[in-house]
Design a protein around this motif. Structure first.
Motif, PDB file in Angstrom:
ATOM      1  N   PRO A  82       0.830  -1.205   0.000  1.00 20.84           N
ATOM      2  CA  PRO A  82       0.000   0.000   0.000  1.00 20.84           C
ATOM      3  C   PRO A  82       0.866   1.257   0.000  1.00 20.84           C
ATOM      4  O   PRO A  82       1.927   1.291   0.628  1.00 20.84           O
ATOM      5  N   SER A  83       0.427   2.275  -0.717  1.00 21.21           N
ATOM      6  CA  SER A  83       1.256   3.475  -0.901  1.00 21.21           C
ATOM      7  C   SER A  83       1.658   4.125   0.417  1.00 21.21           C
ATOM      8  O   SER A  83       2.782   4.612   0.552  1.00 21.21           O
ATOM      9  N   HIS A  84       0.759   4.127   1.405  1.00 20.45           N
ATOM     10  CA  HIS A  84       1.126   4.759   2.676  1.00 20.45           C
ATOM     11  C   HIS A  84       2.256   4.005   3.365  1.00 20.45           C
ATOM     12  O   HIS A  84       3.080   4.604   4.031  1.00 20.45           O
ATOM     13  N   GLU A  85       2.320   2.692   3.182  1.00 24.28           N
ATOM     14  CA  GLU A  85       3.442   1.938   3.766  1.00 24.28           C
ATOM     15  C   GLU A  85       4.738   2.240   3.028  1.00 24.28           C
ATOM     16  O   GLU A  85       5.804   2.305   3.641  1.00 24.28           O
ATOM     17  N   LEU A  86       4.676   2.432   1.709  1.00 31.07           N
ATOM     18  CA  LEU A  86       5.886   2.760   0.945  1.00 31.07           C
ATOM     19  C   LEU A  86       6.433   4.131   1.332  1.00 31.07           C
ATOM     20  O   LEU A  86       7.650   4.310   1.421  1.00 31.07           O
ATOM     21  N   VAL A  87       5.541   5.084   1.558  1.00 30.01           N
ATOM     22  CA  VAL A  87       5.970   6.425   1.968  1.00 30.01           C
ATOM     23  C   VAL A  87       6.723   6.341   3.291  1.00 30.01           C
ATOM     24  O   VAL A  87       7.804   6.922   3.441  1.00 30.01           O
ATOM     25  N   LEU A  88       6.187   5.622   4.245  1.00 30.99           N
ATOM     26  CA  LEU A  88       6.840   5.513   5.552  1.00 30.99           C
ATOM     27  C   LEU A  88       8.082   4.635   5.491  1.00 30.99           C
ATOM     28  O   LEU A  88       9.074   4.904   6.163  1.00 30.99           O
ATOM     29  N   TRP A  89       8.062   3.576   4.670  1.00 29.66           N
ATOM     30  CA  TRP A  89       9.230   2.708   4.533  1.00 29.66           C
ATOM     31  C   TRP A  89      10.420   3.501   4.001  1.00 29.66           C
ATOM     32  O   TRP A  89      11.549   3.316   4.457  1.00 29.66           O
ATOM     33  N   SER A  90      10.167   4.405   3.039  1.00 29.19           N
ATOM     34  CA  SER A  90      11.270   5.178   2.465  1.00 29.19           C
ATOM     35  C   SER A  90      11.890   6.132   3.480  1.00 29.19           C
ATOM     36  O   SER A  90      13.016   6.581   3.302  1.00 29.19           O
ATOM     37  N   ARG A  91      11.174   6.435   4.545  1.00 26.98           N
ATOM     38  CA  ARG A  91      11.685   7.364   5.544  1.00 26.98           C
ATOM     39  C   ARG A  91      12.163   6.683   6.823  1.00 26.98           C
ATOM     40  O   ARG A  91      13.060   7.185   7.485  1.00 26.98           O
ATOM     41  N   LEU A  92      11.562   5.544   7.180  1.00 23.34           N
ATOM     42  CA  LEU A  92      11.891   4.907   8.456  1.00 23.34           C
ATOM     43  C   LEU A  92      12.408   3.480   8.323  1.00 23.34           C
ATOM     44  O   LEU A  92      12.866   2.909   9.300  1.00 23.34           O
ATOM     45  N   GLY A  93      12.276   2.879   7.161  1.00 21.76           N
ATOM     46  CA  GLY A  93      12.764   1.518   6.980  1.00 21.76           C
ATOM     47  C   GLY A  93      11.645   0.493   7.033  1.00 21.76           C
ATOM     48  O   GLY A  93      10.460   0.822   7.120  1.00 21.76           O
ATOM     49  N   PRO A  94      12.016  -0.790   6.984  1.00 24.00           N
ATOM     50  CA  PRO A  94      11.036  -1.869   6.836  1.00 24.00           C
ATOM     51  C   PRO A  94      10.031  -2.035   7.977  1.00 24.00           C
ATOM     52  O   PRO A  94       8.955  -2.556   7.757  1.00 24.00           O
ATOM     53  N   ARG A  95      10.343  -1.604   9.173  1.00 23.99           N
ATOM     54  CA  ARG A  95       9.400  -1.766  10.292  1.00 23.99           C
ATOM     55  C   ARG A  95       8.305  -0.724  10.320  1.00 23.99           C
ATOM     56  O   ARG A  95       7.351  -0.822  11.101  1.00 23.99           O
ATOM     57  N   ALA A  96       8.394   0.292   9.482  1.00 23.23           N
ATOM     58  CA  ALA A  96       7.460   1.416   9.536  1.00 23.23           C
ATOM     59  C   ALA A  96       6.023   0.987   9.245  1.00 23.23           C
ATOM     60  O   ALA A  96       5.091   1.488   9.861  1.00 23.23           O
ATOM     61  N   GLY A  97       5.826   0.051   8.320  1.00 23.38           N
ATOM     62  CA  GLY A  97       4.481  -0.380   7.984  1.00 23.38           C
ATOM     63  C   GLY A  97       3.762  -1.004   9.171  1.00 23.38           C
ATOM     64  O   GLY A  97       2.591  -0.708   9.427  1.00 23.38           O
TER      65      GLY A  97
END
Length: 79
Positions: A57-72
């Motif tokens: 999901p796009s919201h998980e990709l946005v956060l992953w690009s800033r915080l890494g794999p655990r962000a989702g």
């Protein structure tokens, strides 16, 4: 009588650096924890929740690009 506005002139390079840093896309990556998640979400102001996902999901990709794999999983834990 209104005060005159003052303009700041910056180079394209500085403007690019400012935009990337304020979006948390440059500099050291913060730890993937609840505090960093809140910091990123406050800086972004909003994240579009989009149910369509090819990779994720796009919201998980946005956060992953800033915080890494655990962000989702951190974001999902907010619900």
């Amino acid at each position: 009588m209104p005060t005159p506005q003052r303009y700041l002139t910056i180079s394209q390079v500085d403007a690019r650096r400012l935009a990337l840093s304020r979006q948390h896309l440059a500099g050291p990556r913060p730890p993937a924890d609840a505090t960093s998640l809140r910091t990123v979400l406050r800086a972004l102001r909003y994240v579009q929740l989009d149910p369509v996902n090819v990779v994720a999901p796009s919201h998980e990709l946005v956060l992953w690009s800033r915080l890494g794999p655990r962000a989702g999983s951190l974001f999902s834990g907010l619900w």
